[in-house]
Design an enzyme around this catalytic site. Structure first.
Site, PDB file in Angstrom:
ATOM      1  N   ARG A 121       0.885  -1.174   0.000  1.00 45.58           N
ATOM      2  CA  ARG A 121       0.000   0.000   0.000  1.00 45.58           C
ATOM      3  C   ARG A 121       0.914   1.213   0.000  1.00 45.58           C
ATOM      4  O   ARG A 121       1.783   1.326   0.872  1.00 45.58           O
ATOM      5  CB  ARG A 121      -0.863  -0.037   1.267  1.00 45.58           C
ATOM      6  CG  ARG A 121      -1.725   1.189   1.491  1.00 45.58           C
ATOM      7  CD  ARG A 121      -2.908   1.160   0.540  1.00 45.58           C
ATOM      8  NE  ARG A 121      -4.013   1.981   0.972  1.00 45.58           N
ATOM      9  CZ  ARG A 121      -4.035   3.299   0.916  1.00 45.58           C
ATOM     10  NH1 ARG A 121      -2.989   3.977   0.485  1.00 45.58           N
ATOM     11  NH2 ARG A 121      -5.101   3.956   1.307  1.00 45.58           N
TER      12      ARG A 121
ATOM     13  N   GLU B 239     -11.593   4.839  -5.062  1.00 44.95           N
ATOM     14  CA  GLU B 239     -12.076   3.459  -4.993  1.00 44.95           C
ATOM     15  C   GLU B 239     -12.624   3.045  -6.355  1.00 44.95           C
ATOM     16  O   GLU B 239     -12.929   3.890  -7.197  1.00 44.95           O
ATOM     17  CB  GLU B 239     -13.176   3.343  -3.927  1.00 44.95           C
ATOM     18  CG  GLU B 239     -12.688   3.613  -2.518  1.00 44.95           C
ATOM     19  CD  GLU B 239     -11.762   2.534  -1.994  1.00 44.95           C
ATOM     20  OE1 GLU B 239     -11.860   1.368  -2.437  1.00 44.95           O
ATOM     21  OE2 GLU B 239     -10.926   2.857  -1.135  1.00 44.95           O
TER      22      GLU B 239
ATOM     23  N   ARG C  39      -0.982  -5.514   4.617  1.00 44.88           N
ATOM     24  CA  ARG C  39      -0.194  -4.960   3.510  1.00 44.88           C
ATOM     25  C   ARG C  39       0.970  -4.155   4.072  1.00 44.88           C
ATOM     26  O   ARG C  39       0.841  -3.502   5.101  1.00 44.88           O
ATOM     27  CB  ARG C  39      -1.056  -4.048   2.636  1.00 44.88           C
ATOM     28  CG  ARG C  39      -2.216  -4.738   1.987  1.00 44.88           C
ATOM     29  CD  ARG C  39      -3.092  -3.763   1.227  1.00 44.88           C
ATOM     30  NE  ARG C  39      -3.672  -2.776   2.141  1.00 44.88           N
ATOM     31  CZ  ARG C  39      -4.617  -1.907   1.813  1.00 44.88           C
ATOM     32  NH1 ARG C  39      -5.097  -1.880   0.586  1.00 44.88           N
ATOM     33  NH2 ARG C  39      -5.091  -1.055   2.692  1.00 44.88           N
TER      34      ARG C  39
END
Length: 168
Positions: free
Chosen positions: A36, A44, A78
């Site tokens: 990330r 999104e 992540r």
């Protein structure tokens, strides 16, 4: 100059404008990690400019050797990293360009101020200036008359899903 503490990895997948998959280590002994990009939040999937944001990150990083500085993991496991990529037009050069900063400067992501404390003061200044410039020039998502940051969009959609799921 390439920071000696950066982990060199090959980007093998782009999920969206702020998430990628990288293969780190030697062939036959590599580790595949989900990354990330720190300090940014990209639209999104259902938001305007989502696809353009994903394409921008892909053009910066996909198939390239990148440098990762990953101080932590997020709640999804992540690695949260500063991702350094080779300069545009020189894909085989050393990774010295901050991909997150490029994403913000091009109007393909927001500077995620909620995590600004994790940045150096100099990085905060660069990201703030990049976002102001993108807004002023109405680049990317800033061309939208009412761009909604992903963190607000997620909160709105969570509330909408919760109200439709309530049978009362």
């Amino acid at each position: 100059m390439l920071n000696a503490s950066l982990l060199l990895c090959l980007v093998i997948g782009i999920a969206d404008g702020d998430t990628l998959t990288a293969r780190c280590g030697q062939p036959g002994a590599y580790e595949q990690i989900k990354v990330r990009l720190g300090a940014i939040d990209a639209p999104e999937r259902q938001q305007p400019f989502s696809q353009q944001s994903r394409q921008k990150l892909s053009s910066l990083a996909f198939g390239k050797q990148v440098g990762l500085d990953c101080p932590r993991k997020d709640r999804y496991g992540r690695h949260v990293c500063t991702v350094m990529v080779p300069p545009a037009g020189a894909p085989d050069d050393r990774p010295v360009v901050d991909a997150g900063l490029v994403m913000v400067r091009s109007g393909m992501a927001w500077w995620y101020r909620g995590y600004a404390r994790e940045q150096t003061p100099q990085a905060r200044e660069r990201y703030a200036a990049a976002e102001r410039e993108a807004q002023t020039r109405r680049l990317g998502l800033w061309a939208d008359p009412a761009p909604m940051p992903p963190w607000e969009w997620r909160k709105t959609n969570r509330a909408a899903r919760a109200s439709t799921a309530d049978p009362s």
